[in-house]
Design an enzyme around this catalytic site. Structure first.
Site, PDB file in Angstrom:
ATOM      1  N   HIS A   5     -11.863  21.613  32.638  1.00  0.00           N
ATOM      2  CA  HIS A   5     -11.454  20.882  31.437  1.00  0.00           C
ATOM      3  C   HIS A   5     -11.091  21.827  30.291  1.00  0.00           C
ATOM      4  O   HIS A   5     -11.785  22.801  30.045  1.00  0.00           O
ATOM      5  CB  HIS A   5     -12.621  19.976  31.013  1.00  0.00           C
ATOM      6  CG  HIS A   5     -12.354  19.193  29.771  1.00  0.00           C
ATOM      7  ND1 HIS A   5     -13.167  19.242  28.660  1.00  0.00           N
ATOM      8  CD2 HIS A   5     -11.351  18.336  29.455  1.00  0.00           C
ATOM      9  CE1 HIS A   5     -12.686  18.441  27.728  1.00  0.00           C
ATOM     10  NE2 HIS A   5     -11.587  17.886  28.180  1.00  0.00           N
ATOM     11  N   HIS A  41      -6.371  22.216  21.731  1.00  0.00           N
ATOM     12  CA  HIS A  41      -7.069  20.933  21.594  1.00  0.00           C
ATOM     13  C   HIS A  41      -7.427  20.674  20.141  1.00  0.00           C
ATOM     14  O   HIS A  41      -7.061  19.656  19.573  1.00  0.00           O
ATOM     15  CB  HIS A  41      -8.331  20.920  22.456  1.00  0.00           C
ATOM     16  CG  HIS A  41      -8.987  19.572  22.518  1.00  0.00           C
ATOM     17  ND1 HIS A  41      -9.679  19.029  21.456  1.00  0.00           N
ATOM     18  CD2 HIS A  41      -9.053  18.651  23.512  1.00  0.00           C
ATOM     19  CE1 HIS A  41     -10.138  17.829  21.800  1.00  0.00           C
ATOM     20  NE2 HIS A  41      -9.768  17.579  23.038  1.00  0.00           N
TER      21      HIS A  41
END
Length: 273
Positions: A5, A41
């Site tokens: 991830h 992110h």
């Protein structure tokens, strides 16, 4: 598929694959003109992770190409799938098609090396908003007009907004997509989420008329949750700790039933027992 991830820096590719990931997920942010700009992110992100690692998107693609091109010094044979988590919420709905076109150009040039011995991984375009389904057509049109429609064989799709399964099915119909579908379900590791929708997705996958080929659950960092997800019948688990998932897959209860996918396992084919 053990899916690492938030792999947004080139150095993290080695790190996650060495921990046992055969797949990675990478965040893609866009500028105001719908150009893919950074693998980034940002804050907030999963508990226990640094949210701010980044590369320029095209540079990340070059690093990823090296990691997935046989014969390259950085090559990882077991890295076979990449999920691009497309952060399109910064865009207007009418920019989705442009985002798809520009994304395709970037990948064609920097990852697929214009069709000349580029990276070999399968790619999933993960879109957070059903309204942005035209991204898919834009992507496809560009690969076709650039003379490489065959690369669409390596591309799959995911709508990651935890929408109703029926609504996702309708959206794929509008997008003209009839295969290569991964269905995600999940929530940040800071919160808990049940497996009800995962079970619905698995039921759709296993029905004779479902649209789903593979189901993955995110973000799973604990052994108990890993076992629950495997018991529900998922095909992939996204995690911050690939070694945890690999460890559970090695337990006797799961060893006989599951194995880690290799390049020869077609990620667009529904697995039949």
């Amino acid at each position: 598929w053990i899916m690492g991830h938030m792999v947004n820096a080139i150095a993290q590719i080695d790190e996650f694959v060495n921990l046992g990931a055969n797949s990675i997920e990478t965040d893609v942010s866009f500028d105001d003109s719908a150009n893919p700009e950074y693998t980034y992110h940002g804050v907030p992100c999963d508990c226990g992770r640094t949210c701010t690692k980044w590369e320029y998107f095209n540079e990340f693609l070059k690093g990823l190409r090296k990691a997935t091109t046989p014969g390259d010094s950085k090559y990882h044979e077991k890295l076979v799938l990449v999920v691009f988590d497309l952060k399109t919420s910064s865009l207007y709905d009418n920019q989705a098609s442009d985002a798809g076109k520009k994304l395709a150009k970037s990948l064609l040039q920097n990852y697929w090396n214009n069709g000349n011995n580029g990276g070999r991984a399968y790619i999933v375009l993960s879109i957070p908003n059903l309204a942005h389904y035209k991204l898919i057509a834009g992507f496809k049109e560009t690969l076709t007009s650039e003379g490489h429609p065959e690369l669409m064989d390596k591309v799959g799709y995911d709508f990651s907004g935890n929408d109703e399964i029926g609504d996702v099915a309708k959206t794929y119909k509008k997008a003209g997509v009839t295969g290569h579908v991964w269905q995600s379900d999940g929530i940040t590791n800071c919160l808990l989420r049940g497996l009800d929708r995962v079970r619905k997705a698995v039921a759709n996958r296993d029905s004779s008329n479902g649209y789903i080929n593979k189901v993955y659950y995110w973000t799973v960092d604990k052994r108990a949750t890993t076992r629950d997800a495997l018991d529900a019948g998922v095909d992939g688990i996204m995690t911050n700790y690939p070694d945890v998932i690999a460890g559970v897959l090695n337990e006797s209860a799961y060893k006989a039933k599951f194995r880690i996918a290799s390049y020869d396992d077609n990620p667009w084919e529904t697995f039949k027992n």
